[in-house]
Design an enzyme around this catalytic site. Structure first.
Site, mmCIF file in Angstrom:
data_model
loop_
_atom_site.group_PDB
_atom_site.id
_atom_site.type_symbol
_atom_site.label_atom_id
_atom_site.label_comp_id
_atom_site.label_asym_id
_atom_site.label_seq_id
_atom_site.Cartn_x
_atom_site.Cartn_y
_atom_site.Cartn_z
ATOM 1 N N SER A 112 0.820 -1.216 0.000
ATOM 2 C CA SER A 112 0.000 0.000 0.000
ATOM 3 C C SER A 112 0.854 1.266 0.000
ATOM 4 C CB SER A 112 -0.939 0.001 1.203
ATOM 5 O OG SER A 112 -1.833 -1.089 1.138
ATOM 6 N N HIS A 144 0.210 4.646 4.468
ATOM 7 C CA HIS A 144 -0.538 5.296 3.399
ATOM 8 C C HIS A 144 -0.155 6.770 3.264
ATOM 9 C CE1 HIS A 144 -4.106 2.244 3.165
ATOM 10 N NE2 HIS A 144 -2.923 1.658 3.165
#
Length: 261
Positions: A128, A179
């Site tokens: 991610s 993230h």
């Protein structure tokens, strides 16, 4: 930029070998670790997960290896699909080496921040951070390098990043720092990565060599390159491209698995 026009897996590999290899590694590790549940798979998982205490003990490779490991099939499929969708344009624009640096560099940067801020027992895995790193590059392009990105792609990037950030804070077991700092590092590294690049062309395909015939000067000419000429995108797809992409990504995002252990 994000509608795939390749006609086969072979052609996709020829055009975007780095993206293809990364996706292949993701699938291979998932197959060995989760699907077959082999002993060697358990060893790969044990020594590959990002564990802050182990990194502090000198196992520095754990800053890199988590990028290729995933918490289940849906987590792997989501990240791989995102890479297939958003990676090709950047691989063509940046070139193989710079794309690898962008993908791994943003992920490692996010993992270093995780190591510095989170507790020693914190463990994580997944790509991610790297995917958000690519998003960060696109965000920079959307703001400062509009010569490299079309308006419809700017809209797609805006919607996808917005959904991604919202889901980052709404869902449990998400690496928020991974993230956020993946996105931030992509944005910060973008000026260097994008220096001297040209805009993406979905029609830049390898073309076969043209054959010359000794006796065809006065006869009908055969164009061996005719199948590679530009094709117009169907109107229904062009007009609804934004919603098609956003819908697919939104569904996969909701189905995505956690990336914190």
């Amino acid at each position: 930029m994000f509608i795939r026009t390749e006609r086969s897996v072979k052609e996709f590999f020829q055009l975007y070998p780095v993206v293809t290899i990364i996706v292949g590694i993701n699938i291979l590790f998932w197959f060995i670790i989760d699907f077959l549940n082999l002993r060697i798979g358990n060893e790969i998982r044990f020594y590959g997960i990002g564990i802050n205490a182990a990194i502090a003990a000198g196992e520095w490779w754990r800053l890199i290896t988590p990028v290729f490991l995933h918490a289940g099939a849906m987590h792997m499929l989501f990240n791989s699909f995102s890479l297939v969708l958003f990676g090709p344009a950047l691989e063509q624009m940046l070139g193989k080496i710079k794309f690898i640096l962008a993908y791994l560099g943003t992920a490692v940067t996010a993992n270093v921040i995780i190591y510095l801020i989170e507790s020693p027992n914190y463990a994580h895995l997944g790509a991610s951070g790297a995917i958000f790193g690519l998003f960060g590059i696109y965000v920079y392009m959307s703001i400062f390098r509009k010569d490299l990105i079309d308006q419809s792609s700017i809209q797609i990037v805006g919607v996808i990043v917005a959904i991604g950030l919202v889901m980052t804070f709404l869902r449990s077991n998400i690496s928020i720092l991974g993230h956020l700092f993946g996105l931030f590092s992509g944005f910060i590294y973008a000026p260097l990565l994008l220096a001297g690049v040209k805009s993406y062309s979905p029609w830049a395909r390898p073309r076969p060599r043209k054959r010359k015939y000794a006796d065809d000067d006065n006869g009908p000419q055969f164009d061996p390159d005719r199948w590679n000429k530009k094709r117009k995108m169907p109107e229904v797809i062009r007009k609804n491209m934004l919603w098609i992409v956003v819908g697919i990504i939104a569904v996969l995002w909701l189905l995505g698995q956690a990336n914190i252990l």
